[in-house]
Design an enzyme around this catalytic site. Structure first.
Site, short mmCIF file in Angstrom:
data_model
loop_
_atom_site.label_atom_id
_atom_site.label_comp_id
_atom_site.label_asym_id
_atom_site.label_seq_id
_atom_site.Cartn_x
_atom_site.Cartn_y
_atom_site.Cartn_z
N SER A 1 0.99 -1.21 0.16
CA SER A 1 -0.06 0.05 0.20
C SER A 1 0.85 1.23 -0.02
CB SER A 1 -0.94 0.13 1.33
OG SER A 1 -1.59 1.27 1.57
N HIS B 1 -12.71 -3.55 -3.69
CA HIS B 1 -12.20 -3.03 -2.51
C HIS B 1 -12.69 -3.61 -1.16
CE1 HIS B 1 -9.67 0.63 -2.28
NE2 HIS B 1 -10.05 0.47 -0.80
N THR C 1 -5.14 1.99 -8.06
CA THR C 1 -6.53 1.92 -7.44
C THR C 1 -7.51 2.91 -8.21
OG1 THR C 1 -5.77 0.70 -5.50
CG2 THR C 1 -8.10 1.71 -5.52
N LYS D 1 -6.73 -1.55 -10.49
CA LYS D 1 -7.40 -2.29 -9.42
C LYS D 1 -8.73 -1.75 -9.29
CE LYS D 1 -6.87 -3.77 -4.69
NZ LYS D 1 -7.72 -3.08 -4.03
N TYR E 1 -2.88 5.54 -5.09
CA TYR E 1 -3.69 6.67 -5.38
C TYR E 1 -3.25 7.60 -6.22
CZ TYR E 1 -6.28 4.02 -1.90
OH TYR E 1 -6.98 2.71 -1.20
#
Length: 353
Positions: free
Chosen positions: A111, A247, A159, A223, A133
């Protein structure tokens, strides 16, 4: 009780053990879904609703679990999905997860909100991708991406299902009331969140895929895709991987189960890109079912986090149990390798979307 039965019980107990050992706000954050939690609640049982049609009269003495994802050879067809607050679950956080993942020959997706420097994760030797992100001001993402590339990330996972963070109903205190801020987002520069344009972009488009690829020089995975038409647009724009995900039920509640969406996305993409999936995967049988529906790789979200409560040894045991279960399921299905799992499911009806 056989060892296999004991292992299955242990695997199924991980969520309950995590609930007993973690501070309630931390466990709630990990386990909860958005709004009424409908999508999150459905996920774990969704794979069991898919029937398999096993082959017989096949030699399954030697079964190979290895796959190659975007040029990276792996010993197992699953990896760790990106999750934050790993250091709130266990002090060793991403390092314990990375070492256990490296030991099984898997892949870890880290992440962007990780609580461990990318360089330290890369130093474990784990094969890893960065999840990212994009902020409203795209230029602000540059330093984070550069740190990941320098630390050995071999792909970037964008994402795309989080233009805003969905509402979560908190029972008591929010996790952010009890977690030390030093346990998250350590790879962002000082003062990042105070900069204009640092909020999540609400205007993501296919041009961002090319922007990421050019900046990092890495393959881009998208994603958060559930629809055929979106998958095709992403591949047309240069995506090398499509990740079927809702998610973990943490964004749009009532979003489709990934088990229901996977085959349609695979059919839409064909062989132009790889396809991955997450969402409610809890066993080797689930992994084989996902592979049979067309996934090139399967990612685990909550399950490794629940195992992480016990540190690296429990994550390693989780991987060992999944390996044994996956080998058994493939033998019983008459499959020598991951490609052999294709066709174990009945032909999928044409989906209207």
């Amino acid at each position: 009780m056989t060892q296999a039965a004991d292992d299955a019980r242990w695997l199924a107990s991980l969520e309950g053990r995590a609930g007993e050992r973690l501070p309630p706000p931390v466990f709630e954050y990990v386990a909860q879904g958005a709004h009424d939690g409908l999508s999150a609640a459905r996920a774990a049982g969704s794979w069991a609703g898919v029937s398999l049609y096993p082959h017989v009269l096949r030699d399954v003495t030697d079964v190979r679990l290895g796959v190659e994802l975007l040029g990276t050879p792996l010993d197992v067809p699953w990896g760790v999905a990106p999750t934050t607050l790993q250091r709130a679950v266990h002090p060793d956080g991403e390092l314990a997860m990375a070492r256990a993942t490296a030991a099984v020959g898997g892949l870890m997706v880290v992440s962007s909100n990780a609580g461990t420097p990318f360089a330290d994760i890369g130093a474990t030797g784990v094969r890893w991708w960065l999840q990212a992100y994009l902020p409203a001001d795209r230029a602000l993402a540059g330093p984070l991406l550069d740190r990941a590339v320098a630390a050995g990330a071999s792909a970037v996972v964008l994402t795309v299902d989080t233009p805003v963070v969905a509402t979560k109903h908190v029972a008591d205190r929010s996790v952010w009331d009890v977690v030390d801020p030093a346990l998250v987002r350590v790879n962002f520069g000082a003062g990042y969140d105070a900069r204009p344009g640092s909020e999540k972009a609400m205007d993501l488009g296919t041009a961002d895929l090319d922007r990421l690829a050019r900046h990092t020089g890495l393959p881009v995975v998208v994603k958060g895709v559930l629809r055929r038409d979106d998958a095709q647009r992403c591949v047309d724009a240069g995506a090398q991987g499509i990740w079927v995900s809702n998610h973990g039920g943490r964004q749009l509640d009532r979003a489709a189960d990934t088990a229901a969406a996977l085959a349609g996305v695979r059919a839409a993409v064909g062989h132009r890109a790889q396809v991955y999936v997450d969402g409610g995967v809890r066993s080797g049988a689930d992994i084989v079912t996902a592979l049979a529906l067309g996934a090139d790789g399967v990612f685990l979200g909550r399950l490794p986090l629940y195992a992480l409560v016990g540190g690296r040894p429990d994550v390693a045991r989780m991987n060992a149990v999944l390996r044994d279960q996956t080998l058994e399921a493939m033998r019983l299905a008459g499959c020598q390798s991951v490609p052999d799992t294709r066709g174990l499911t009945a032909p999928a009806p044409r989906h209207p979307i």
